[in-house]
Design an enzyme around this catalytic site. Structure first.
Site, short mmCIF file in Angstrom:
data_model
loop_
_atom_site.label_atom_id
_atom_site.label_comp_id
_atom_site.label_asym_id
_atom_site.label_seq_id
_atom_site.Cartn_x
_atom_site.Cartn_y
_atom_site.Cartn_z
N HIS A 51 45.56 -50.90 -16.92
CA HIS A 51 45.49 -52.34 -17.17
C HIS A 51 44.06 -52.76 -17.46
CE1 HIS A 51 43.88 -52.75 -13.13
NE2 HIS A 51 44.90 -52.04 -12.67
P1 TYD Z 1 47.21 -52.48 -9.32
O1 TYD Z 1 46.01 -53.33 -9.57
O2 TYD Z 1 48.17 -52.30 -10.46
O3 TYD Z 1 46.75 -51.01 -8.83
P2 TYD Z 1 45.77 -49.91 -9.51
O4 TYD Z 1 45.04 -50.55 -10.62
O5 TYD Z 1 44.87 -49.51 -8.43
O6 TYD Z 1 46.62 -48.77 -9.97
O7 TYD Z 1 47.96 -53.02 -8.04
C1 TYD Z 1 49.07 -52.37 -7.48
C2 TYD Z 1 49.88 -53.38 -6.68
O8 TYD Z 1 49.12 -53.89 -5.59
C3 TYD Z 1 50.34 -54.57 -7.50
O9 TYD Z 1 51.68 -54.89 -7.10
C4 TYD Z 1 49.43 -55.70 -7.06
C5 TYD Z 1 49.02 -55.31 -5.65
N1 TYD Z 1 47.64 -55.70 -5.32
C6 TYD Z 1 47.41 -56.75 -4.45
O10 TYD Z 1 48.34 -57.38 -3.92
N2 TYD Z 1 46.11 -57.08 -4.14
C7 TYD Z 1 45.06 -56.43 -4.68
O11 TYD Z 1 43.88 -56.75 -4.38
C8 TYD Z 1 45.30 -55.35 -5.61
C9 TYD Z 1 44.18 -54.60 -6.25
C10 TYD Z 1 46.61 -55.03 -5.89
#
Ligand code: TYD
Length: 136
Positions: A51
């Site tokens: 993302h």
């Molecule tokens: P995501 O940002 O997609 O993870 P990564 O980039 O590390 O692979 O987040 C994964 C899930 O966690 C998504 O459902 C949103 C949640 N999340 C939060 O609730 N708070 C946060 O600070 C972060 C980073 C993610």
């Protein structure tokens, strides 16, 4: 763009009793810290990220072990291997990122310039390119 993203060398107080590194918001990194999160217990072969953020700035640190971060501004890509607790990868907004190659027991800590906001995400690569004005 990718040129704004870079490895930041953080202060390191070397000591035979164990080394110490510190980070002050707005001082060692170009933003104030509103949130800290970390990835851990990442199974071998897993990929994270996938993302971009509209406004968020981040600093990504391998607190333990190692992993790779691939940054992509829609034009070019750059792969960073993070494996030092005293180095952080600064990622500005509007950069697509993928994290992979996690070593076992690795911990990825992220300092972020804002609280969690799903509206700040591009989770679709085509949408990200469109927002950057890049023809597909
Ligand atoms: P995501 O940002 O997609 O993870 P990564 O980039 O590390 O692979 O987040 C994964 C899930 O966690 C998504 O459902 C949103 C949640 N999340 C939060 O609730 N708070 C946060 O600070 C972060 C980073 C993610």
């Amino acid at each position: 763009s990718l040129d704004h993203c870079k490895i930041i060398n953080l202060p390191k107080i070397s000591d035979p009793r164990g080394n110490l590194t510190f980070i002050e918001g707005g001082n060692h990194i170009p933003f104030d810290i509103q949130r800290v999160y970390y990835l851990y217990d990442v199974p071998g072969g897993a990929e994270r990220g996938g993302h971009a953020h509209k406004n968020l700035h981040q600093l990504i640190i391998a607190m333990s072990g190692s992993f790779d971060v691939v940054l992509d501004d829609g034009g070019q890509k750059k792969r960073y291997h993070l494996n030092r607790s005293y180095q952080g990868l600064y990622v500005c907004s509007m950069i697509w990122r993928e994290l992979d190659n996690f070593s076992s027991g690795s911990v990825c800590m992220v300092l972020a310039s804002n609280k969690y906001d799903e509206d700040d995400y591009y989770r679709n690569y085509s949408e990200f390119l469109l927002a950057k004005g890049i023809d597909q």
